[in-house]
Design an enzyme around this catalytic site. Structure first.
Site, mmCIF file in Angstrom:
data_model
loop_
_atom_site.group_PDB
_atom_site.id
_atom_site.type_symbol
_atom_site.label_atom_id
_atom_site.label_comp_id
_atom_site.label_asym_id
_atom_site.label_seq_id
_atom_site.Cartn_x
_atom_site.Cartn_y
_atom_site.Cartn_z
ATOM 1 N N LYS A 90 0.989 -1.197 -0.045
ATOM 2 C CA LYS A 90 -0.032 0.074 -0.042
ATOM 3 C C LYS A 90 0.948 1.240 -0.068
ATOM 4 O O LYS A 90 1.924 1.409 0.663
ATOM 5 C CB LYS A 90 -0.884 0.104 1.287
ATOM 6 C CG LYS A 90 -1.833 1.267 1.410
ATOM 7 C CD LYS A 90 -2.908 0.731 0.589
ATOM 8 C CE LYS A 90 -3.801 2.363 0.088
ATOM 9 N NZ LYS A 90 -3.483 2.836 -1.018
ATOM 10 N N GLN A 111 7.279 3.738 3.924
ATOM 11 C CA GLN A 111 5.856 3.354 4.224
ATOM 12 C C GLN A 111 5.471 1.976 4.648
ATOM 13 O O GLN A 111 4.517 2.007 5.572
ATOM 14 C CB GLN A 111 5.429 3.159 2.378
ATOM 15 C CG GLN A 111 3.824 3.234 2.319
ATOM 16 C CD GLN A 111 3.398 4.684 2.111
ATOM 17 O OE1 GLN A 111 3.922 5.365 1.439
ATOM 18 N NE2 GLN A 111 2.195 5.179 2.843
ATOM 19 N N LYS A 114 5.432 3.250 8.333
ATOM 20 C CA LYS A 114 4.334 4.248 8.403
ATOM 21 C C LYS A 114 3.121 3.312 8.599
ATOM 22 O O LYS A 114 2.129 3.495 9.515
ATOM 23 C CB LYS A 114 4.134 5.146 7.376
ATOM 24 C CG LYS A 114 3.064 5.998 7.543
ATOM 25 C CD LYS A 114 2.943 6.711 6.033
ATOM 26 C CE LYS A 114 3.982 7.516 5.426
ATOM 27 N NZ LYS A 114 3.578 8.375 4.482
ATOM 28 N N LYS A 126 5.282 1.496 -3.105
ATOM 29 C CA LYS A 126 5.481 3.021 -3.457
ATOM 30 C C LYS A 126 5.608 2.816 -5.175
ATOM 31 O O LYS A 126 6.276 2.068 -5.655
ATOM 32 C CB LYS A 126 6.356 3.787 -2.966
ATOM 33 C CG LYS A 126 6.114 5.418 -3.254
ATOM 34 C CD LYS A 126 5.269 6.051 -2.115
ATOM 35 C CE LYS A 126 4.715 7.303 -2.222
ATOM 36 N NZ LYS A 126 4.165 7.828 -1.110
ATOM 37 N N GLY A 165 -2.595 8.264 -4.343
ATOM 38 C CA GLY A 165 -1.887 9.278 -4.874
ATOM 39 C C GLY A 165 -0.575 9.951 -4.098
ATOM 40 O O GLY A 165 -0.448 9.247 -3.245
ATOM 41 N N ASP A 166 0.080 10.741 -4.606
ATOM 42 C CA ASP A 166 1.417 11.340 -3.854
ATOM 43 C C ASP A 166 1.532 12.585 -4.915
ATOM 44 O O ASP A 166 0.616 12.969 -5.290
ATOM 45 C CB ASP A 166 2.363 10.392 -3.784
ATOM 46 C CG ASP A 166 3.695 10.982 -2.789
ATOM 47 O OD1 ASP A 166 3.525 10.349 -1.813
ATOM 48 O OD2 ASP A 166 4.571 11.535 -3.362
ATOM 49 N N ASN A 241 -2.064 19.075 -1.857
ATOM 50 C CA ASN A 241 -2.864 18.470 -1.148
ATOM 51 C C ASN A 241 -2.754 18.463 0.201
ATOM 52 O O ASN A 241 -3.745 18.822 0.787
ATOM 53 C CB ASN A 241 -3.229 17.086 -1.878
ATOM 54 C CG ASN A 241 -4.063 16.141 -0.818
ATOM 55 O OD1 ASN A 241 -3.578 15.466 0.037
ATOM 56 N ND2 ASN A 241 -5.125 16.132 -1.085
ATOM 57 N N SER A 378 -6.849 5.863 3.656
ATOM 58 C CA SER A 378 -6.832 4.877 2.452
ATOM 59 C C SER A 378 -7.330 3.460 2.964
ATOM 60 O O SER A 378 -8.064 2.815 2.345
ATOM 61 C CB SER A 378 -5.727 4.874 1.720
ATOM 62 O OG SER A 378 -5.276 5.711 1.064
HETATM 63 P P1 NDP Z 1 1.080 17.985 -4.322
HETATM 64 O O1 NDP Z 1 1.487 17.457 -5.715
HETATM 65 O O2 NDP Z 1 -0.411 18.020 -4.282
HETATM 66 O O3 NDP Z 1 1.690 19.059 -4.074
HETATM 67 C C1 NDP Z 1 3.257 19.251 -3.757
HETATM 68 C C2 NDP Z 1 3.610 20.620 -3.257
HETATM 69 O O4 NDP Z 1 4.964 20.317 -2.934
HETATM 70 C C3 NDP Z 1 3.659 21.458 -4.456
HETATM 71 O O5 NDP Z 1 3.284 22.786 -3.601
HETATM 72 C C4 NDP Z 1 4.777 21.390 -5.076
HETATM 73 O O6 NDP Z 1 4.874 22.718 -5.732
HETATM 74 C C5 NDP Z 1 5.781 21.207 -3.935
HETATM 75 N N1 NDP Z 1 6.935 20.493 -4.364
HETATM 76 C C6 NDP Z 1 6.902 19.376 -4.817
HETATM 77 N N2 NDP Z 1 8.362 19.172 -5.284
HETATM 78 C C7 NDP Z 1 9.068 20.213 -4.626
HETATM 79 C C8 NDP Z 1 10.341 20.479 -5.090
HETATM 80 N N3 NDP Z 1 11.306 19.667 -5.410
HETATM 81 N N4 NDP Z 1 10.755 21.742 -4.394
HETATM 82 C C9 NDP Z 1 9.753 22.430 -3.755
HETATM 83 N N5 NDP Z 1 8.470 22.197 -3.740
HETATM 84 C C10 NDP Z 1 8.069 21.072 -4.319
HETATM 85 O O7 NDP Z 1 1.503 16.577 -3.462
HETATM 86 P P2 NDP Z 1 0.981 16.166 -1.869
HETATM 87 O O8 NDP Z 1 0.676 17.574 -1.086
HETATM 88 O O9 NDP Z 1 0.178 15.140 -1.981
HETATM 89 O O10 NDP Z 1 2.269 15.736 -1.354
HETATM 90 C C11 NDP Z 1 3.267 16.657 -0.500
HETATM 91 C C12 NDP Z 1 4.185 15.712 0.381
HETATM 92 O O11 NDP Z 1 3.441 14.978 1.086
HETATM 93 C C13 NDP Z 1 5.051 14.846 -0.395
HETATM 94 O O12 NDP Z 1 6.276 14.547 0.259
HETATM 95 C C14 NDP Z 1 4.398 13.424 -0.272
HETATM 96 O O13 NDP Z 1 4.975 12.366 -0.457
HETATM 97 C C15 NDP Z 1 3.758 13.571 1.051
HETATM 98 N N6 NDP Z 1 2.448 12.769 1.593
HETATM 99 C C16 NDP Z 1 1.295 12.863 0.685
HETATM 100 C C17 NDP Z 1 0.028 12.254 1.032
HETATM 101 C C18 NDP Z 1 -1.079 12.181 0.360
HETATM 102 O O14 NDP Z 1 -2.202 11.689 0.609
HETATM 103 N N7 NDP Z 1 -1.134 12.780 -0.855
HETATM 104 C C19 NDP Z 1 0.052 11.477 2.235
HETATM 105 C C20 NDP Z 1 1.364 11.337 3.026
HETATM 106 C C21 NDP Z 1 2.625 11.906 2.686
HETATM 107 P P3 NDP Z 1 5.301 22.799 -7.424
HETATM 108 O O15 NDP Z 1 3.449 22.821 -7.663
HETATM 109 O O16 NDP Z 1 5.799 24.113 -7.485
HETATM 110 O O17 NDP Z 1 5.844 21.440 -7.787
HETATM 111 O O1 2IT Z 2 2.951 8.862 1.393
HETATM 112 C C1 2IT Z 2 1.897 8.378 1.487
HETATM 113 O O2 2IT Z 2 1.511 7.728 2.844
HETATM 114 C C2 2IT Z 2 0.973 8.664 0.433
HETATM 115 N N1 2IT Z 2 1.384 9.021 -0.480
HETATM 116 C C3 2IT Z 2 -0.424 8.172 0.541
HETATM 117 C C4 2IT Z 2 -0.450 6.554 0.442
HETATM 118 C C5 2IT Z 2 -1.883 5.919 0.320
HETATM 119 O O3 2IT Z 2 -1.989 4.667 0.027
HETATM 120 O O4 2IT Z 2 -2.846 6.462 0.603
#
Ligand code: NDP
Ligand code: 2IT
Length: 446
Positions: A90, A111, A114, A126, A165-166, A241, A378
């Protein structure tokens, strides 16, 4: 690191050459495990630690697609199925140009731990691609997702591997991926992907879950000091997100959120981030944080480049990407009086930054604990799909809150038990390792 772990770590470096982020993630866990191997040397004898560092399966594949100009594009797709010891693999899919095997492996490794912390039956995996969705039309994103799933589908299944997603993968992408999976397999297998739309098998609160959970965790950290988020000044990096829903929950709990960012720079809005406006810019128009600042007017300023961690705050929530908060940023936060750092992103603080927090008054929570609300919800989505049910927003949010409190307490209690009160990194790594290692031991050498 305990000297008995060093040869295992050296082997990880040797067999995974050039994968710096993966080395970093493994090193952090090994540093915590020193306290375990002293008490439980059997984990060295039965190869659990060595086996845990080697993914059960790694899939790398070609993703060809045709862009709007009729040109053929070729990307690389990945799925690292790291550990299925606690449940089906997952973990999310990341679409970003920086994606290579080392990024997917670091994320997959994190993961495992976590997902164990959530207390729900999910293994670790992943995936993703070096595809860059920025500036691509919906049609291009759809054709890419269809090509990606044309290969990936044969490796998935609700009992096998369940992506979500991520970075770069949200509701739009999950829709295209699910559509293609359904078409190829001729099965409406809802439980094969999470983060689905609410009208077709998705769960309430999944969109909000990671950000909400991170803020809930930060609030629990504050409560250990007899405080809460009310009136606290908060800085959130990112504007995707995780960041958006961290801002929303922090505001609901009475915090004053003054800054957020993207990869081009950051905004400081002393009146407090206007969430509806931010959502319109980012979620509806897929715009940039600079657009938010220019439309907001003179009280809000945009800094191109620079470090968002220069903005003084009580609580810092890094919610963008790995290694976005280095030692210099950590020292700035400490000097500015920051007291809580909770990672919404995966591994956003560098090892040097974490060390600096450890020798200060800052309480620091690692992503594998603080951002586990996303994957936990999830798993709640999978539960609803399996029982062909759907729960209310309130009920789902209550479940999420209880899970986050449980993770917080489990980390805090383990840290205490192993002689490191307040060390959430050690608490998270040791507690989840023990659960995973005991299950691996029970299964024999596989
Ligand atoms: P999004 O794609 O929705 O947003 C990513 C954000 O981070 C954007 O603002 C983006 O800016 C910025 N970003 C991405 N890459 C870079 C970089 N190299 N340098 C600076 N800024 C950057 O992704 P999420 O919000 O889903 O994910 C954000 C973080 O949270 C990640 O580390 C992800 O692994 C983690 N995460 C996500 C989960 C989820 O459910 N979505 C769950 C747990 C963890 P820009 O648009 O300019 O690229
Ligand atoms: O980093 C994370 O935990 C995620 N991107 C969410 C993974 C998931 O399966 O919901």
């Amino acid at each position: 690191m305990d000297p008995r772990l060093e040869p295992i770590f050296d082997k990880v470096l040797e067999r995974n050459a050039g994968e710096a982020e993966f080395h970093q993630a493994v090193r952090e866990v090994f540093d915590s495990l020193s306290v375990v191997v002293g008490k439980r040397p059997e984990y060295l004898d039965n190869g659990v630690i060595e086996r845990l560092c080697e993914p059960e399966r790694q899939i790398i594949f070609r993703v060809p697609w045709v862009d709007d100009q009729g040109e053929v594009q070729v990307n690389r797709g990945f799925r690292v199925e790291f550990s299925s010891v606690l449940g089906p693999y997952k973990g999310g899919l990341r679409f970003h140009p920086s994606v290579y095997l080392g990024i997917v492996k670091f994320l997959g490794f994190e993961q495992i731990f976590k997902n164990a912390l959530t207390g729900l039956p999910i293994g670790g995996g992943k995936g993703g691609s070096d595809f860059d969705p920025k500036g691509r039309s919906d049609g291009e994103v759809m054709r890419f997702c269809q090509s990606f799933m044309s290969e990936l589908h044969r490796h998935l299944g609700e009992y096998t591997d369940v992506p979500a997603g991520d970075i770069g993968v949200g509701g739009r992408e999950i829709g295209y991926l699910f559509g293609q999976y359904k078409r190829i397999t001729n099965r409406y297998e809802s439980g094969v992907l999470t983060g689905k739309g609410l009208g077709w098998g998705g769960s309430q609160v999944r969109t909000e879950a990671t950000g909400y959970g991170t803020v809930h965790f930060a609030n629990e950290m504050l409560s250990t000091r007899g405080e809460d988020l009310e009136g606290k000044r908060v800085v959130v990096s990112g504007s995707g997100n995780v960041a958006i829903y961290a801002i929303q929950k922090a505001q609901q709990l009475g915090a004053h959120v003054v800054a957020c960012s993207d990869s081009s720079g950051y905004v400081v809005d002393e009146h407090g981030i206007d969430l509806a406006h931010l959502q319109d810019v980012k979620e509806v128009r897929r715009g940039r944080i600079g657009d938010y600042a220019s439309e907001r007017g003179s009280d809000c300023h945009h800094v191109t480049g620079g470090s968002i961690w220069d903005v003084p705050c009580d609580v810092a929530l890094p919610c963008a990407t790995q290694n976005e908060l280095d030692e210099k940023a950590a020292l700035t936060l400490i000097n500015n009086g920051c007291r809580i750092v909770a990672e919404g992103a995966n591994m956003p603080a560098t090892p040097e930054a974490i060390k600096a927090f450890g020798t200060s008054a800052v309480l620091f929570a690692p992503g594998k604990a603080a951002n586990a609300g996303g994957v936990a919800t999830s798993a709640l989505e999978m539960q609803q799909n399996a029982s062909r049910d759907s729960w209310s927003f309130e009920h789902t949010e209550e479940r999420l809150a209880a899970i986050m409190t449980g993770i917080h307490d489990r980390c805090a209690e383990t840290a205490e038990e192993y002689g490191a009160p307040g060390d959430y990194v050690l608490g998270a790594n040791v507690s989840s390792f023990l659960q995973v290692a005991d299950a691996m031991t029970a299964f024999g050498v596989i």
